[in-house]
Write an enzyme that holds these catalytic residues in place. Structure first.
Site, PDB file in Angstrom:
ATOM      1  N   GLY A   1      11.190 -13.903  -8.774  1.00 51.96           N
ATOM      2  CA  GLY A   1      10.939 -15.117  -7.985  1.00 51.96           C
ATOM      3  C   GLY A   1       9.465 -15.476  -7.866  1.00 51.96           C
ATOM      4  O   GLY A   1       8.576 -14.684  -8.174  1.00 51.96           O
TER       5      GLY A   1
ATOM      6  N   ARG B   1       6.121 -18.480  -0.515  1.00 58.30           N
ATOM      7  CA  ARG B   1       5.667 -18.372   0.876  1.00 58.30           C
ATOM      8  C   ARG B   1       4.516 -17.386   1.044  1.00 58.30           C
ATOM      9  O   ARG B   1       3.898 -17.311   2.091  1.00 58.30           O
ATOM     10  CB  ARG B   1       6.857 -17.981   1.774  1.00 58.30           C
ATOM     11  CG  ARG B   1       7.876 -19.097   1.916  1.00 58.30           C
ATOM     12  CD  ARG B   1       9.229 -18.602   2.423  1.00 58.30           C
ATOM     13  NE  ARG B   1      10.051 -18.045   1.344  1.00 58.30           N
ATOM     14  CZ  ARG B   1      11.315 -17.644   1.496  1.00 58.30           C
ATOM     15  NH1 ARG B   1      11.901 -17.703   2.685  1.00 58.30           N
ATOM     16  NH2 ARG B   1      11.991 -17.162   0.474  1.00 58.30           N
TER      17      ARG B   1
ATOM     18  N   GLU C   1      23.802 -19.833   2.953  1.00 62.48           N
ATOM     19  CA  GLU C   1      22.344 -19.798   3.067  1.00 62.48           C
ATOM     20  C   GLU C   1      21.892 -20.670   4.227  1.00 62.48           C
ATOM     21  O   GLU C   1      22.536 -21.681   4.545  1.00 62.48           O
ATOM     22  CB  GLU C   1      21.705 -20.280   1.759  1.00 62.48           C
ATOM     23  CG  GLU C   1      21.910 -19.326   0.598  1.00 62.48           C
ATOM     24  CD  GLU C   1      21.406 -17.920   0.903  1.00 62.48           C
ATOM     25  OE1 GLU C   1      20.228 -17.751   1.220  1.00 62.48           O
ATOM     26  OE2 GLU C   1      22.221 -16.977   0.851  1.00 62.48           O
TER      27      GLU C   1
ATOM     28  N   LYS D   1     -21.869  15.350  -3.291  1.00 63.92           N
ATOM     29  CA  LYS D   1     -21.235  14.721  -4.458  1.00 63.92           C
ATOM     30  C   LYS D   1     -21.126  15.730  -5.585  1.00 63.92           C
ATOM     31  O   LYS D   1     -22.123  16.355  -5.942  1.00 63.92           O
ATOM     32  CB  LYS D   1     -22.087  13.524  -4.897  1.00 63.92           C
ATOM     33  CG  LYS D   1     -21.503  12.748  -6.031  1.00 63.92           C
ATOM     34  CD  LYS D   1     -22.558  12.438  -7.086  1.00 63.92           C
ATOM     35  CE  LYS D   1     -22.125  12.903  -8.451  1.00 63.92           C
ATOM     36  NZ  LYS D   1     -23.155  12.738  -9.462  1.00 63.92           N
TER      37      LYS D   1
END
Ligand code: UD1
Ligand code: CA
Length: 463
Positions: A9, A13, A161, A358
């Site tokens: 899809g 939105r 729906e 480090k």
């Protein structure tokens, strides 16, 4: 059983360039949760339907052993998406699970229970079972498909729906989770028979239910264990809600295994993290990637641990960052320390505030308690690193290594210029610049002469 995951899809939105299903929840794409839950639901053969930005989605899941199918028209609707994977089930005489790619909360347990339910109905009721739809009652069902059932039964007649629902149908609070199990041959028959929605022109998978029930292929509803499982992620707010729920579930999982989490709503733990019992985690801590924490260790507020292995009874003070490193039992880090890139802190060492380590090996019981930079160095057991010590590991072109023997003392503010070797039990006076190798037991000092001129200070102050 086989499964089809729908992820083609547009995700309109979300208003995003990135495909919706790749948006992350606790450092993993939303779709990863759906696939993982399906696998936990004991289904291994999985098809993924992609369409919108198909390449990106396939790339992200190329190592997940999925069969990809491409939906040509990502606006075709959920039934069109299933049809594009028809080769996956057209000649399959069994049940297929279909799940929306934006439903990351449906648990593997629920997926297993749905299969069990199918098995029971078939075994004991002797009905023509078309399928099962996962549902839940939501106090606010807005946006979801509503489930219409034959009164007093769990027989589903139709799913309507939101966009097509009448005012009365909108009052129904039982919603479709977007997870179904259908008998493949009848699914195919139904998919070929349904018509596009008049409201949107999409072919709805939910219309399969009405087709089947009219044909006498019963469709049953199956209630999710927790209503929150059915949440579909259509907006970024729903993403935030889903992330929060998944996170709290994950934290609950760890508390059940003996981990203490203070103010869990503020703590971030990613799904690949593993913790032993009696780990204690304070507010605002974040454990990311493949981090492991051993028994009895404490993670202070605001600390961030990424892809690291922390031993047992390690104390990590507030606001400490550990990335891709290993910390052995009983070490003490922070507050405000930074350990990174393949650093290895041996047991009992202390790395204090404003110390950066480090790619270095910090020997057992080393003390580096304040303000230092230790890079590309190997420190033997019991070395003392004073405040302000800097390992100058970079000459502008290349990185170089330093070695410091056991129990050496590096006075405050000394500069260790790599490449260099400093012997065991040597003593470097504060402020020295060490750019030559130092033998064991040596005393080293390099310091400009200190001049004290009486009264002269006044002259400067008088100006
Ligand atoms: C869908 C259901 C609704 C249910 C809800 C649960 C339909 C018609 N409606 O609505 O009943 O309550 O899920 O969350 O199925 N997709 C494709 N191709 C398409 C369209 C969608 O692959 O052409 C995928 C999407 O990527 C998504 C999933 O299908 O992962 C669901 O699509 P979405 O548009 O979000 O459906 P909803 O409107 O949420
Ligand atoms: Ca949705």
């Amino acid at each position: 059983m086989r499964a089809i995951v729908l992820a083609a899809g547009l995700g309109t939105r979300f208003r995003s360039e990135k495909p919706k299903v790749l948006h992350e929840i606790l450092g993993k794409p939303m779709l990863w949760y759906v696939i993982t839950n399906v696998r936990n639901g004991k289904i291994d053969e999985i098809a993924l339907v992609v369409g919108h930005k198909a390449q990106e989605v396939m790339e992200a899941f190329k190592d997940e052993n999925l069969k990809f199918f491409i939906q040509k028209n990502p606006k075709g609707g959920t039934a069109d998406a299933v049809l594009s994977a028809k080769d996956f089930f057209a000649s399959y005489d069994g049940y297929v699970l279909i799940i929306n790619g934006d439903s990351p909360l449906v648990s593997g347990e629920t997926i297993r229970n749905m299969q069990q339910f199918i098995y029971m109905v078939k075994a004991y009721e002797g009905v023509k079972l078309g399928g099962v739809v996962l549902t839940a009652h939501l106090p606010d069902p807005t946006g979801y498909g509503r489930v219409l059932k034959e009164p007093g039964t769990d027989r589903v007649l139709r799913i309507v729906e939101e966009k097509d629902a009448s005012a009365e149908e909108k009052r129904i609070t039982e919603v479709n989770a977007g997870v179904y199990i259908f008998y493949a041959p009848w699914l195919l028959e139904a998919l070929y028979s349904i018509k596009p929605s008049r409201a949107t022109g999409e072919l709805y998978l939910t219309d399969v239910v009405e087709y089947m029930s009219k044909k006498g292929y019963e469709v049953r509803s199956f209630m999710a264990r927790e209503p929150s499982e059915v949440i579909g992620v259509n907006t970024r707010w729903e993403l935030a809600i889903a992330e929060n729920l998944i996170k709290l579930k994950l934290i609950k999982f760890w508390t059940d295994r003996g981990v203490t989490v203070h103010f869990p709503e503020t703590v971030w733990i990613e799904p690949d993290v593993s913790l032993e019992n009696d780990v204690e985690i304070f507010p605002g801590a974040q454990l990311k990637g493949k981090t492991k924490v051993g028994k009895g260790s404490v993670i202070g507020s605001g600390s961030v641990i990424v892809d690291s292995t922390i031993g047992r009874n390690v104390r990590i003070g507030e606001y400490t960052v550990v990335e891709r490193s290993r910390v052995e039992d009983g070490a003490v880090l922070g507050p405000f320390a930074r350990i990174r890139d393949g650093a290895h802190v041996r047991s009992g060492a202390h790395i204090g505030n404003f110390v950066e380590v480090k790619k270095s090996v910090i020997g057992e019981d080393v003390r580096a308690k304040h303000l230092a930079y230790i890079g590309d160095a190997t420190l033997g057991k019991g070395v003392n690193v004073g405040a302000g010590v800097v390992f100058a590991n970079y000459d502008g072109k290349r990185k170089h290594e330093s070695f410091v023997g056991e129990r050496a003392f590096l006075g405050s503010n000394s500069l260790i210029v790599a490449p260099v070797k400093i012997g065991s039990f040597s003593f470097i006076a504060g402020g020295s610049v060490v750019n030559k190798d130092v033998p064991d037991y040596a005393f080293v000092i390099s310091r400009p002469e200190l001049r004290i001129i009486p009264e002269k200070g006044k002259k400067f102050l008088d100006k």
